[in-house]
Write a protein that holds these residues in place. Structure first.
Motif, PDB file in Angstrom:
ATOM      1  N   LEU A  75       0.830  -1.203   0.000  1.00  0.00           N
ATOM      2  CA  LEU A  75       0.000   0.000   0.000  1.00  0.00           C
ATOM      3  C   LEU A  75       0.871   1.262   0.000  1.00  0.00           C
ATOM      4  O   LEU A  75       0.597   2.231  -0.720  1.00  0.00           O
ATOM      5  CB  LEU A  75      -0.920   0.005   1.225  1.00  0.00           C
ATOM      6  CG  LEU A  75      -2.042  -1.032   1.264  1.00  0.00           C
ATOM      7  CD1 LEU A  75      -2.820  -0.912   2.569  1.00  0.00           C
ATOM      8  CD2 LEU A  75      -2.984  -0.879   0.079  1.00  0.00           C
ATOM      9  N   THR A  76       1.905   1.247   0.812  1.00  0.00           N
ATOM     10  CA  THR A  76       2.786   2.408   0.909  1.00  0.00           C
ATOM     11  C   THR A  76       3.494   2.684  -0.406  1.00  0.00           C
ATOM     12  O   THR A  76       3.627   3.834  -0.842  1.00  0.00           O
ATOM     13  CB  THR A  76       3.823   2.184   2.025  1.00  0.00           C
ATOM     14  OG1 THR A  76       3.149   1.962   3.275  1.00  0.00           O
ATOM     15  CG2 THR A  76       4.742   3.397   2.159  1.00  0.00           C
ATOM     16  N   GLU A  77       3.935   1.614  -1.062  1.00  0.00           N
ATOM     17  CA  GLU A  77       4.710   1.759  -2.300  1.00  0.00           C
ATOM     18  C   GLU A  77       3.841   1.824  -3.551  1.00  0.00           C
ATOM     19  O   GLU A  77       4.337   2.070  -4.653  1.00  0.00           O
ATOM     20  CB  GLU A  77       5.691   0.583  -2.411  1.00  0.00           C
ATOM     21  CG  GLU A  77       6.710   0.557  -1.279  1.00  0.00           C
ATOM     22  CD  GLU A  77       7.417  -0.789  -1.154  1.00  0.00           C
ATOM     23  OE1 GLU A  77       7.211  -1.642  -2.054  1.00  0.00           O
ATOM     24  OE2 GLU A  77       8.146  -0.982  -0.171  1.00  0.00           O
ATOM     25  N   GLY A  78       2.540   1.558  -3.397  1.00  0.00           N
ATOM     26  CA  GLY A  78       1.649   1.581  -4.553  1.00  0.00           C
ATOM     27  C   GLY A  78       1.790   0.377  -5.448  1.00  0.00           C
ATOM     28  O   GLY A  78       1.439   0.430  -6.641  1.00  0.00           O
ATOM     29  N   ASP A  79       2.289  -0.739  -4.904  1.00  0.00           N
ATOM     30  CA  ASP A  79       2.445  -1.968  -5.680  1.00  0.00           C
ATOM     31  C   ASP A  79       1.187  -2.819  -5.517  1.00  0.00           C
ATOM     32  O   ASP A  79       1.080  -3.636  -4.609  1.00  0.00           O
ATOM     33  CB  ASP A  79       3.682  -2.731  -5.208  1.00  0.00           C
ATOM     34  CG  ASP A  79       3.967  -3.968  -6.057  1.00  0.00           C
ATOM     35  OD1 ASP A  79       3.177  -4.254  -6.980  1.00  0.00           O
ATOM     36  OD2 ASP A  79       4.980  -4.637  -5.789  1.00  0.00           O
ATOM     37  N   LEU A  80       0.237  -2.655  -6.424  1.00  0.00           N
ATOM     38  CA  LEU A  80      -1.072  -3.292  -6.259  1.00  0.00           C
ATOM     39  C   LEU A  80      -1.096  -4.769  -6.641  1.00  0.00           C
ATOM     40  O   LEU A  80      -2.106  -5.431  -6.440  1.00  0.00           O
ATOM     41  CB  LEU A  80      -2.134  -2.534  -7.070  1.00  0.00           C
ATOM     42  CG  LEU A  80      -2.823  -1.381  -6.320  1.00  0.00           C
ATOM     43  CD1 LEU A  80      -1.836  -0.311  -5.940  1.00  0.00           C
ATOM     44  CD2 LEU A  80      -3.957  -0.810  -7.153  1.00  0.00           C
ATOM     45  N   THR A  81      -0.012  -5.300  -7.174  1.00  0.00           N
ATOM     46  CA  THR A  81      -0.002  -6.721  -7.564  1.00  0.00           C
ATOM     47  C   THR A  81       0.852  -7.576  -6.638  1.00  0.00           C
ATOM     48  O   THR A  81       0.991  -8.769  -6.860  1.00  0.00           O
ATOM     49  CB  THR A  81       0.500  -6.890  -9.007  1.00  0.00           C
ATOM     50  OG1 THR A  81       1.863  -6.442  -9.093  1.00  0.00           O
ATOM     51  CG2 THR A  81      -0.357  -6.109  -9.982  1.00  0.00           C
ATOM     52  N   ALA A  82       1.386  -7.005  -5.585  1.00  0.00           N
ATOM     53  CA  ALA A  82       2.371  -7.706  -4.758  1.00  0.00           C
ATOM     54  C   ALA A  82       1.799  -8.903  -4.002  1.00  0.00           C
ATOM     55  O   ALA A  82       2.530  -9.835  -3.673  1.00  0.00           O
ATOM     56  CB  ALA A  82       3.008  -6.722  -3.761  1.00  0.00           C
ATOM     57  N   LEU A  83       0.501  -8.913  -3.718  1.00  0.00           N
ATOM     58  CA  LEU A  83      -0.099  -9.986  -2.931  1.00  0.00           C
ATOM     59  C   LEU A  83      -1.234 -10.640  -3.704  1.00  0.00           C
ATOM     60  O   LEU A  83      -2.289 -10.986  -3.155  1.00  0.00           O
ATOM     61  CB  LEU A  83      -0.606  -9.472  -1.586  1.00  0.00           C
ATOM     62  CG  LEU A  83       0.480  -9.083  -0.576  1.00  0.00           C
ATOM     63  CD1 LEU A  83       0.793  -7.599  -0.687  1.00  0.00           C
ATOM     64  CD2 LEU A  83       0.095  -9.429   0.838  1.00  0.00           C
TER      65      LEU A  83
END
Length: 453
Positions: free
Chosen positions: A309-317
């Protein structure tokens, strides 16, 4: 095994639609309205006649809620694996009924779909309600808990395409209008404050959380309950309250964070005015919570989720959390388009929430090991018919099963059972933690004798 600090139960409302099997039907309108489709789904069961209120042998309740939504209210659970298994068992029970209905509708060229989604085309919102038992004389800070829920809503959201095609983390967040309310029909609140303990009111109260998104992925289901239970333990201990965040406007905050989790909103921490983002509030709150069992490694999921969420990586999980997997899916089908407003994205979103083993996406993702399962198929199959063994759901489920076998009518509620045929005294089940009862044993022996006669 991750034992919870309290009895917990989930309620899930489902959306229903129907389509013509042939694409040559020439009509874009559903062949059945919602009421007719729901009637078809429940046509194969006489349980509503034999067992008023729709209680099942696994201790759960299956019924039609206001607005013609099928609803599965799972039994009381004391460990996290049971919470997940029962949530998935509810999906399977509903889809079993849908499969029967669709087989009966085949000659009419009609197919019903049940969606574990959080809104429909008419602007109605529905989702998952959570129930947490706690001591009647234990003070709980609702402002602190609501603030925590506002941040949890983003991490545990199901993902959503809004009217303009923009992506947000939670479908339910867009509909929340109140921090708390005693009228869930007209007010969409984080918490329903109507006093219904479903237990001995001198000993327990029930916290009825009404804001959550329904989730398709097992990790999201587990994480939602895991976080709420841990934070409630913190509130029950009553220590460190000066370090808890209380949002000035939790409704405005959750709507803001739904599109931008890192936006800082106004709050208070003890006596100090502060500004805080969604990941910051969750991270600081979780760090204050007491430690406990974590068989599923959810603490690691929290850390990676907050980093994403902090990094804006919406595909990480994408193998664990709904919003991440759905974003990856929608990005794939909408490649080259400016946003998710297109038909392909809308259809993919529906398929994401479709319970169908043939047309939905979850079963294929689980079989391909693209999604972390947490509990296996045997656990889910067992949860469809057998209640958790460490709560009063065991007693309720045994009575339902005995009445089914003996073809006897009974009135059953969360906190009582009563054999109606022949009329018998009511047996109260006022202790959610009670899984043994001499009165229930005597009743079961009586019913078994009737079955043999």
């Amino acid at each position: 095994m991750t034992r919870l600090g309290r009895v917990c139960g989930l309620e899930t409302e489902y959306g229903v639609t129907s389509v013509y099997v042939s694409e040559d039907s020439g009509s874009e309108e559903p062949p059945l309205d919602v009421e007719a489709a729901v009637k078809e789904i429940f046509a194969s069961t006489e349980r509503a006649v034999r067992v008023p209120h729709g209680f099942l042998s696994n201790g759960a309740r299956l019924y039609i809620d206001i607005g013609e939504h099928p609803e599965y209210a799972g039994p009381e659970c004391l460990n996290l694996a049971d919470v997940v298994a029962q949530d998935l068992a509810g999906d399977a029970i509903i889809q079993d009924l849908v499969d029967i209905a669709n087989n009966n509708l085949r000659n009419r060229g009609i197919r019903i779909h049940v969606l574990k989604t959080n809104a429909d085309s008419w602007g109605n919102s529905f989702g998952c309600h959570e129930n947490y038992q706690y001591g009647a004389h234990t003070p709980i800070s609702l402002p602190a808990f609501v603030s925590f829920l506002a941040a949890r809503q983003i991490l545990c959201g199901s993902g959503c395409i809004d009217e303009e095609g923009n992506y947000c983390f939670s479908a339910r967040a867009r509909y929340i209008t109140e921090a708390t309310s005693a009228d869930p029909t007209h007010h969409k609140a984080f918490i329903n404050t109507k006093e219904e303990p479903h237990a001995d009111a001198s000993r327990w109260r029930r916290l009825h959380v009404t804001c959550a998104d329904s989730a398709m992925l097992p990790v999201t289901v587990a994480l939602r309950t895991f976080l709420a239970d841990r934070f409630l333990r913190l509130l029950e201990e009553g220590t460190g309250e000066e370090d808890l965040f209380v949002l000035d406007d939790p409704v405005a905050a959750v709507k803001t964070w739904n599109y931008g989790p890192n936006v800082r909103v106004s709050a208070r921490r003890g006596d100090r005015p502060v500004e805080v983002s969604c990941p910051e509030l969750l991270r600081e709150s979780v760090n204050l919570c007491p430690a406990g069992d974590d068989e599923f490694g959810l603490g690691d999921v929290v850390a990676r989720g907050l980093a994403a969420l902090t990094e804006g990586d919406l595909t990480a999980l994408s193998g664990e959390l709904d919003w991440s997997l759905k974003y990856q899916l929608l990005s794939h089908v909408s490649a080259g388009e400016a946003n998710f407003a297109g038909v392909r994205a809308r259809r993919a979103e529906l398929a994401f929430h479709d319970l169908s083993r043939q047309y939905g996406l979850r079963e294929r993702l689980l079989k391909s090991r693209s999604v972390k399962p947490l509990v296996d198929e045997n656990c889910i199959a067992r949860a469809k018919v057998i209640p958790p063994t460490d709560t009063r759901a065991l007693l309720r489920g045994k009575v339902v099963e005995a009445c089914d076998l003996a073809d006897r009518r009974a009135s059953i509620g969360w906190s009582y059972v009563r054999l109606d045929d022949p009329p018998s005294p009511q047996i109260d089940l006022l202790n959610p933690l009670e899984n043994e009862s001499a009165e229930i044993s005597q009743l079961l022996a009586k019913i078994e004798k009737m079955e043999r006669e």
